[in-house]
Structure formats: structure tokens, C-alpha cells
Scaffold this motif. Sequence first.
Motif, PDB file in Angstrom:
ATOM      1  N   ALA A  88      58.274 -15.061  40.488  1.00 37.19           N
ATOM      2  CA  ALA A  88      57.534 -15.677  39.380  1.00 37.19           C
ATOM      3  C   ALA A  88      57.733 -14.892  38.094  1.00 37.19           C
ATOM      4  O   ALA A  88      58.156 -13.723  38.098  1.00 37.19           O
ATOM      5  N   TYR A  89      57.456 -15.559  36.990  1.00 34.36           N
ATOM      6  CA  TYR A  89      57.455 -14.937  35.662  1.00 34.36           C
ATOM      7  C   TYR A  89      56.126 -15.250  34.971  1.00 34.36           C
ATOM      8  O   TYR A  89      55.496 -16.274  35.247  1.00 34.36           O
ATOM      9  N   ASP A  90      55.740 -14.367  34.040  1.00 37.25           N
ATOM     10  CA  ASP A  90      54.625 -14.697  33.153  1.00 37.25           C
ATOM     11  C   ASP A  90      55.055 -15.702  32.096  1.00 37.25           C
ATOM     12  O   ASP A  90      54.269 -16.521  31.637  1.00 37.25           O
ATOM     13  N   GLY A  91      56.305 -15.606  31.688  1.00 41.87           N
ATOM     14  CA  GLY A  91      56.849 -16.507  30.679  1.00 41.87           C
ATOM     15  C   GLY A  91      58.349 -16.375  30.625  1.00 41.87           C
ATOM     16  O   GLY A  91      58.931 -15.452  31.211  1.00 41.87           O
ATOM     17  N   ILE A  92      59.004 -17.298  29.924  1.00 46.12           N
ATOM     18  CA  ILE A  92      60.445 -17.250  29.729  1.00 46.12           C
ATOM     19  C   ILE A  92      60.712 -17.305  28.229  1.00 46.12           C
ATOM     20  O   ILE A  92      60.296 -18.258  27.547  1.00 46.12           O
ATOM     21  N   SER A  93      61.381 -16.274  27.704  1.00 43.81           N
ATOM     22  CA  SER A  93      61.719 -16.215  26.284  1.00 43.81           C
ATOM     23  C   SER A  93      63.119 -16.773  26.092  1.00 43.81           C
ATOM     24  O   SER A  93      64.016 -16.532  26.908  1.00 43.81           O
ATOM     25  N   VAL A  94      63.310 -17.505  24.990  1.00 43.67           N
ATOM     26  CA  VAL A  94      64.550 -18.255  24.786  1.00 43.67           C
ATOM     27  C   VAL A  94      65.130 -17.964  23.411  1.00 43.67           C
ATOM     28  O   VAL A  94      64.390 -17.879  22.418  1.00 43.67           O
ATOM     29  N   VAL A  95      66.473 -17.830  23.365  1.00 42.19           N
ATOM     30  CA  VAL A  95      67.204 -17.692  22.110  1.00 42.19           C
ATOM     31  C   VAL A  95      67.953 -18.992  21.847  1.00 42.19           C
ATOM     32  O   VAL A  95      68.613 -19.537  22.747  1.00 42.19           O
ATOM     33  N   ALA A  96      67.852 -19.497  20.621  1.00 42.98           N
ATOM     34  CA  ALA A  96      68.499 -20.763  20.272  1.00 42.98           C
ATOM     35  C   ALA A  96      69.985 -20.556  19.985  1.00 42.98           C
ATOM     36  O   ALA A  96      70.411 -19.490  19.514  1.00 42.98           O
ATOM     37  N   VAL A 135      59.296  -6.948  17.299  1.00 40.88           N
ATOM     38  CA  VAL A 135      59.640  -6.994  18.727  1.00 40.88           C
ATOM     39  C   VAL A 135      59.895  -8.424  19.203  1.00 40.88           C
ATOM     40  O   VAL A 135      60.510  -8.625  20.251  1.00 40.88           O
ATOM     41  N   ASN A 136      59.423  -9.423  18.447  1.00 43.76           N
ATOM     42  CA  ASN A 136      59.663 -10.825  18.818  1.00 43.76           C
ATOM     43  C   ASN A 136      60.672 -11.497  17.893  1.00 43.76           C
ATOM     44  O   ASN A 136      60.774 -12.723  17.859  1.00 43.76           O
ATOM     45  N   ASP A 137      61.413 -10.682  17.166  1.00 40.28           N
ATOM     46  CA  ASP A 137      62.282 -11.223  16.125  1.00 40.28           C
ATOM     47  C   ASP A 137      63.338 -12.178  16.678  1.00 40.28           C
ATOM     48  O   ASP A 137      63.681 -13.162  16.036  1.00 40.28           O
ATOM     49  N   GLY A 138      63.840 -11.899  17.879  1.00 40.95           N
ATOM     50  CA  GLY A 138      64.910 -12.727  18.425  1.00 40.95           C
ATOM     51  C   GLY A 138      64.432 -13.888  19.265  1.00 40.95           C
ATOM     52  O   GLY A 138      65.247 -14.691  19.746  1.00 40.95           O
ATOM     53  N   VAL A 139      63.117 -14.017  19.465  1.00 42.38           N
ATOM     54  CA  VAL A 139      62.580 -15.088  20.307  1.00 42.38           C
ATOM     55  C   VAL A 139      62.424 -16.355  19.465  1.00 42.38           C
ATOM     56  O   VAL A 139      61.670 -16.383  18.503  1.00 42.38           O
ATOM     57  N   ASP A 140      63.151 -17.407  19.868  1.00 45.45           N
ATOM     58  CA  ASP A 140      63.051 -18.678  19.149  1.00 45.45           C
ATOM     59  C   ASP A 140      62.097 -19.645  19.823  1.00 45.45           C
ATOM     60  O   ASP A 140      61.590 -20.578  19.186  1.00 45.45           O
ATOM     61  N   ALA A 141      61.842 -19.432  21.120  1.00 46.08           N
ATOM     62  CA  ALA A 141      60.897 -20.284  21.846  1.00 46.08           C
ATOM     63  C   ALA A 141      60.378 -19.535  23.060  1.00 46.08           C
ATOM     64  O   ALA A 141      61.034 -18.623  23.572  1.00 46.08           O
ATOM     65  N   GLN A 142      59.170 -19.911  23.494  1.00 47.24           N
ATOM     66  CA  GLN A 142      58.555 -19.292  24.673  1.00 47.24           C
ATOM     67  C   GLN A 142      58.079 -20.395  25.610  1.00 47.24           C
ATOM     68  O   GLN A 142      57.360 -21.317  25.197  1.00 47.24           O
ATOM     69  N   VAL A 143      58.510 -20.303  26.868  1.00 48.07           N
ATOM     70  CA  VAL A 143      58.049 -21.222  27.900  1.00 48.07           C
ATOM     71  C   VAL A 143      56.992 -20.496  28.727  1.00 48.07           C
ATOM     72  O   VAL A 143      57.221 -19.372  29.181  1.00 48.07           O
ATOM     73  N   ARG A 144      55.839 -21.133  28.928  1.00 48.05           N
ATOM     74  CA  ARG A 144      54.753 -20.481  29.656  1.00 48.05           C
ATOM     75  C   ARG A 144      53.845 -21.545  30.272  1.00 48.05           C
ATOM     76  O   ARG A 144      53.940 -22.730  29.942  1.00 48.05           O
ATOM     77  N   GLY A 145      52.963 -21.089  31.155  1.00 48.11           N
ATOM     78  CA  GLY A 145      51.985 -22.003  31.725  1.00 48.11           C
ATOM     79  C   GLY A 145      50.950 -22.401  30.691  1.00 48.11           C
ATOM     80  O   GLY A 145      50.660 -21.644  29.759  1.00 48.11           O
TER      81      GLY A 145
END
Length: 818
Positions: free
Chosen positions: A213-221, A51-61
Amino acid sequence: MIRTTLRGLVAHKLRLLTTALAVMLGVAFMAGTLVLTDTLGQSFDELVADVNDGVDAQVRGTATFGEGGAAVRDRLDADLLDTVIAADGVAAAAGSIEGFAQIVADDGTILNGSGMGAPSLGVLWTDIDELNPLTLVEGTGPATDDEVVIDRASANELGVSTGDTITVNALGGAREHTVSGIATFGDADSPLGASIVAFTEAAGQAALAAEGAYDGISVVAADGVSEDELVASLDAALAAERRIEVITGTELVAENQDAVAQNIGFFNTFLLTFAVVALAVGAFIIFNTFSIIVAQRSRELAVLRAIGASRRQVMASVVIEAVVVGVVASAVGLVLGIGVANGLTTVLDSLGFDLPAQSLVIEAGSMVTALVIGAVITVASAVVPARRASRIPPVAAMRDVAIDTSAGSHLRIGTGLLVAAAGALALTSGLAGATDQPVALVGLGAALIFLGVATLGPVIARPLSRVLGWPAARLHGVPGTIARENAARSPKRTAATASALMIGVGLVGFITVMASSIRASIDEVVGGAIDAEYVVSSDSLGFGGIDPALAGLLAELPEVAAVTGVGVDTVEVDGTVMGIAGVDGPAAEATLDLDVTAGSLADLGPTGIAVADQMADERGWGAGDIVSLRFPDGTIHPFEVSATFDNDSLGDVFIGRDALESRGLAPYDIQVLVSLADGVDLDPARTAIESVTAGFPNAEVQTAQEFADAQAATLDPLFGLVYALLALAVIIALLGIANTLALSIFERTRELGLLRAVGMSRSQLRHAVRYESVIIALLGTGLGLVIGVGFGAAVMRAMSEEGVSDLVVPAGPFAVIT
């Protein structure tokens, strides 16, 4: 000598059947547990990675409290998404939120997974496939704020398809939505039984208490950009922002996998505990079996000694038998363990834990572990009988009877008393508060006392067998007398057989005392802490709850005098991370009875807290003192101790409801407490309250007593599972009694033949054997009940500071156990 031993095994294989069965059951349980845990571990590792295969980075608090997946973090401003998308190396990005959203069936039933605490999740839908943990299997993603995607498990349970209308209960109340699509979570129809509702961004932020607001931001490179390069770029782009961290997708997967592993580890330990108990009971049976076999073969072994066999060869022959039995039975247990793993999976599915579809994972290491443990326990249990066999002198070939002198052994008496005394000392020290972990010390004391009693078993068994066998001898003449004397004549065999049953009954009795005492304590303490006539409960187990608007609507009823919602959240109180409850101070004064010892709940206000006496004493706080509270956003604020109280059953710290809400915390009430106006009867008031709660699907109206009973009842499934697992130990113990008596018949063949020769009928002989089994069963059951009640009382006393105040020994369940 080896050939002789193996031929003897083949010739007398039935005498070891029950022993092998005890080993098989214990190993099967252990192997099944290990297989299930390996399967769950690999399944969820693959699911999390998928389920996290495409996530290259996560921005969070950054983490304010805790670490990893369990950390408490402040949410991100939604405007940061534009900054993230504009950063170098970013191909796509999407914000994520996870919150509370319940699916409500047409009949009002809440789909919250399984009733086992599986949450009702609300998430944001994204059309970026790499960042969407949900996989559409029907329909499309939500195009408008009135559309949602739901998980396939919930869709199947509701019987809905795309285009149908469902009700979703979230912040702001229940609203109807159209199902635009149905999705899976990886390969699972739902994640561990949780229901999922995926909203558009605008609808999700409104429904999930995350406006802007968001809990986090998922990023694709972007193509050619590595995870580390992407993180470095994002760090540079967000350098001006405070309390923000960026991690790689690999780190995110590892973090989530570790969190899952910790949860599974607890479950694994829970099941392995009962497997160990089953093997411990089996060890008594194995010891008893080989002791009897050695007694039966005393003449045979003596002849071997007479014709030249050494003591080492004789001991080796018995050990070889144990090795063969242990290895063969353990190997069969491994095969049965696969069936046990399938059975446990079925049980988890029936409880609502939707496991990823995958065949069982059979790790070589786990199989070897279970095999070795089964074989080692079998051999270890046979070592003492093997040593005894090696000491049989050649002259024993001329004897017909072996004399059991264990009841008078000074070494046994001294050792047993010493171990029991050490246990009594540890138990007493735990009860006297000589340690910060009284329950652990009491548990150690209980274990030592049990070992002492088991060591003294033959000493105890002889006089108790005569006492327990007195009615049989009195009422049934010669058969009863023979049964009584047989049990007393072989106290070691009687004690070992009874000890196996004593373990099972003792544990069942202990759990029964604990369950009944905890239920009674919850009923008394929780019920006593609530001074309101009615409690509106969400049954949310701390995740989500009732819209706070309900409390305001109930306060407008003329039948109501005071209302307070109770919201909970996590903060850091003077350096300690803990959950605190937010209440309306003046209303709490009228709806709660916390035995206030100083100050008043009515004085909470926006900067006041109420603290339990025990916590206040430990910290040296008193009314008027200033305490620092750190909130998830990292800010620290001073609060004044407005009140202290004695009854901490509902929590150690209370704070003004507004103080939490103003910081974006506790967006839901887990309960709403309602006190009635003077002169208002309960039934009309309940009707009025229910007319208001009808618009809140998860709000259940209960009296204070009904609420306390419901809280206690939440433990019933857990204790029911414990009883079911302990049943295996009792079954093995009963097999041990049958095995012991069967072998003792072979041991006493000449004696029984002589009794028949002098006139005893077959019926009388059967009665004698049955009476002996009754004596052994009563001995094991009686000792088990005494130990179970005694240890239960000791642990309950040690838990008194945790609110377990009532010791209950229920007559009905103990009659069933007996």
C-alpha cells in the motif's frame, strides 16, 4: 504650548525613563513575537513549496474524516501505481508512505528529535528527483533493503557517516541498516526536529505497516501538460476506483502551507498572550507615572492656566508627553524586538525544532502594529491624568499639597462593586454548569472580578496599607509610621503600583495552582485507572509505539498473569470523530480499573465496545445497545455496548484489539499493561520483564505510579516556559514600584526636607522609603496570591469533568513567589 511641553520633556527626561522602559519591554516582546511568526510563516511556506516543487499532481484516498492535511484517509493499493504511470500526460510517478521509524544510538538512546514531541519518521526513497523531498548531501540512495538514508541532523547527533551501521526500530523490531546517504529536508537539516529514515520500497512497506500500500502517489506531468490537464487524465484513468481523489501540486502545496500556518498560529497566539500581559502591567505603570507627574506639576500647570492657557492646551501638553514617550519607547522596542526574535529562535532550536536557515523576516505591517499598540496604550493610560491636569484651577498655584480623595469616591465604589458583582455572577454561573463552556465563563468572571478589584484599589489600599504598615510603625518608630501614613495618604498611587504587581503575582499563582492540581489529578486518576503492577511505555505521544509482538512475549512469562497491549487510532463513533483504544478484553479486565458500571470489559470481543458513562449518558446508550463505527476505509460496522465505565482518564471508548488490527489500524501499542501472578514479588518480576523488553529499544518498564508521574511530568516544560514568560510581567511590575517611589520622592521634596530640618537622619529617611516599598509590595503580592489561588480553584472546579479533581496549593512554590 508645544514648545513648552517639549522643553519640559527634555529637562525632565529621567522621570519618564522607567515608564519608557516598561513600554519598550512590552513592545519588544510583541514585536519579537510578530517577527518570529512572520519568519516561520515565510520559511515554512518556502520550504513546503520547495520540497513539493516537482509534484504536478497527487493521487490519494478521499477524506473519511476531517479535511485538508489533517484528514484521515484510507491507503491506496500499491498496484494503482502502474495505472497512474500508464495514464496520458504522466512523465513519472512514485508511491509515498510516512510512518514510524526510530533511529537508535549505540548507547540505546532514541533519536526522536527533541523530546518535545518531534516524531521519528520513516519514508520511502525515490530516485525521481522531482518527487523526492530529501536532498542528498553525502552518499547515495539505498540500493538494497539493508540500506537507508537518514537526515543530516540525526547523522550529526550520532556522529555517523555514509557506510556506518545504525539501528532502526520500526514494525517488526529493531534492525541494523547501513547508512548509504545523508540528506536534508529542503534547506533544513531535519523537518522541525523530526528524525528521518528513508527505506527502499520493499523495506519501507514492511517497516512502516504498509504492505502492498501507499499513503499517496505523486505524479510528474509530461512536457507541455498542465496540472489541470494531468488531473483530468488521472481522473479518467482511475474512474473505476472507489474512494480516490486527485489534486494538483498547487493545491497540495496550499493545503500543506495552511496546515503549517494553523500550527504556527497557535504558537503565535500563545506568545502574544504574554506580550499583552506585559503591556497590561505596563499600562498601570504608565497611568501611575503620569498621575504622579501631574501631581508634581500642579503648581506649574496652574501657573499656565493663570497666564492664559486653556484647559484643552493643558490636557494636550500631557497627551503630547505621552505620545512622545510612547512613540520613542515603542520605536526602541521594535529594535529590541529583533533581538527578542533571535532569542526565541535560539530557544526553539535548543528544544529541537530545526528551523529552515533564513534571515529574520521583518514585515512592515507587523512593525507598524507593534508601534501603534505601544503608542496607543501609552496615550490611553495617560488620558485620565491628562484630563485631571486640565481641571487644575489657577488658584492651585498657591497650594503646596494635593489631597487624594479617591478612597472615598462614591462613583469608584459603586462602579467597582458593580463590576466585581458581575464577575462573581459569571464565575458562579460557570461553576454551576449554566453553560457548555464553563471554563470560558469562569475566565470571564475572573477577569471582571479582577477589574472590579483594580477599580476598588484605592478604597482597599488605604485600610490595608495601615494594617500592613502596623509592624513597621510598631517596631521602627517614626520611619515606619511615616511609611505607613504615606502609603495610606495616597491610596490611588499605592493601589495603581500594587495592581501592576498583583497582575504578575496573580498569574504566576494561578499557573502554579493549575500546574500542581493537574499533576496531582493525573497522578491520582491515571494511576488509579491502572490495576496492573507494571506499564511498559513507549513515550511515543501517539505516533508509533511498541511492536505488538512484545505483549505476546510477556504473556509467556511465568511471573505474569495477564497482559494487554493498548493501541490507539481514529474512527467515527456515531458521527463523532475520536480516538479509541484497542485492548484485549479479558486481560483488560485484570489490568484496568475503570470503575465499570455495567457489563464487563472481558466481553469486548470482535464486535463489542466499552463506553464512558458521561458519553453514554449524553447519547442515551446502555449495555446491549448497538452503535455504528465508521473506519478510515469508509466502511461502517455495528458494535454492541458491552460495558460502561466511570473513569474516563484513559479514554472514552475501548474496543477489542483484534477489531482494530483486522482493519489495519493501531499497528503499534502505546503501552503494554502487565499484571503479575499471585505471590510474585515486584523486583524479580521487573527483572524478567526487562529481559524481554531488552529487544525493544523504545520499551520502558515502569510501575503504575512511575507511569502516572511520567505522564504528569510531560507538562513541566510547558509550565516552565509559561513561568519564564510571566517573569517579564513581574519584572515590569517591580520596575513600576521603583518608578513610583522615585517620582514620589520628587513630589514630596519639601515634606522630606522639613523632616530633615526637624531632626530625621538620612538613615531614618531611607528606612521610611524602604518600608513604604515593602507595604506596596506586600499589598500587591497579597492580593495577587488571593486572586491566583481563588481563580485557580475556580478554573479547576470548572475542569472537574475533564478529570481535574484535586485542588493543590503548594506551600513551597508560593513561599518562593511571596
